[in-house]
Design a protein around this motif. Structure first.
Motif, PDB file in Angstrom:
ATOM      1  N   TYR A  60      11.338  58.268   9.731  1.00  0.00           N
ATOM      2  CA  TYR A  60      11.805  59.638   9.569  1.00  0.00           C
ATOM      3  C   TYR A  60      13.308  59.710   9.320  1.00  0.00           C
ATOM      4  O   TYR A  60      13.780  60.580   8.582  1.00  0.00           O
ATOM      5  N   TYR A  66      12.673  60.251   2.834  1.00  0.00           N
ATOM      6  CA  TYR A  66      12.680  61.707   2.651  1.00  0.00           C
ATOM      7  C   TYR A  66      12.674  62.064   1.162  1.00  0.00           C
ATOM      8  O   TYR A  66      11.967  62.979   0.720  1.00  0.00           O
ATOM      9  N   PHE A 120      10.683  65.775   8.684  1.00  0.00           N
ATOM     10  CA  PHE A 120      11.676  65.369   7.689  1.00  0.00           C
ATOM     11  C   PHE A 120      12.728  66.460   7.503  1.00  0.00           C
ATOM     12  O   PHE A 120      13.930  66.177   7.430  1.00  0.00           O
TER      13      PHE A 120
END
Length: 225
Positions: A60, A66, A120
């Motif tokens: 994450y 992301y 995210f």
């Protein structure tokens, strides 16, 4: 779309472990081993039946994960029933432990599809650290998840088993950087590999990764005939 999702520059590629700058060009067409993907010396077992196993190794905190996420999600939807897709949140010391537990707690509660993008966003848009247990609990509560139920899952033996499994898979697949995608337990590709092979960066590296994934899925299907 956030600027951070549009930019996948060479400098960014250097930030996550094991990702290097670009080097020799990869030819157009079907990728060859060592140019955008690697074949595992020891293929890993999969349990996807007749479908092709596709596994993303990610974290994450990782900005490249992301950036890849929306493109990868679209790619998975387009594959339909041809693949079985799963994610493995990689371990990386105490600073990432809470985020890894967060991922597996959401998965164990059946809430991952609903909250994955929100985690995210919390980290990369809202800039929430999510490095301590209480920070994760507070986020889950604000996001609308029952705090007590979430904490129980977060601290459960089931989540601990998932974390051990993630470590074993990371070692078995020889994961050196992330995001990295495994196809059929046999092949690995990533934006970093594509960037190295093709002297590209940004969206070119992302799109190149998806093309390599297409080719590897097609190869895995052909090998089963």
């Amino acid at each position: 779309m956030q600027a951070s999702r549009r930019l996948f520059c060479t400098a960014a590629l250097l930030a996550c472990p094991g990702i290097a700058a670009a080097s020799p060009a990869v030819p157009a067409g079907v990728p060859r081993e060592g140019a955008g993907y690697q074949a595992l010396p020891d293929p890993q077992p999969t349990d996807s039946g007749k479908k092709i196993d596709v596994t993303e190794f990610f974290a994450y905190y990782c900005p490249h994960c992301y950036t890849l996420e929306p493109k990868l999600a679209d790619w998975v939807r387009k594959q339909g029933d041809d693949i079985v897709f799963r994610r493995v949140h990689v371990p990386r010391g105490a600073a990432v432990a809470a985020q890894q537990r967060l991922f597996y707690a959401l998965e164990s509660l059946g809430l991952l599809d609903q909250y994955h993008d929100k985690v995210f966003r919390a980290m990369h848009v809202e800039r929430l650290p999510l490095v301590q247990d209480e920070q994760v609990f507070d986020w889950a509560s604000r996001a609308g998840i029952d705090r007590a139920r979430f904490m129980e899952a977060y601290r459960s033996f089931g989540v601990q088993a998932k974390i051990r499994r993630a470590q074993a898979m990371m070692e078995g697949y020889r994961i050196t950087h992330w995001p990295m995608v495994a196809i059929d337990g046999r092949f690995l590709t990533s934006p970093g590999m594509v960037a190295e092979a093709g002297q590209v960066s940004g969206m070119e590296a992302l799109q190149g990764t998806l093309r390599v994934m297409d080719a590897l899925v097609a190869r895995a299907k052909a090998d089963r005939k």
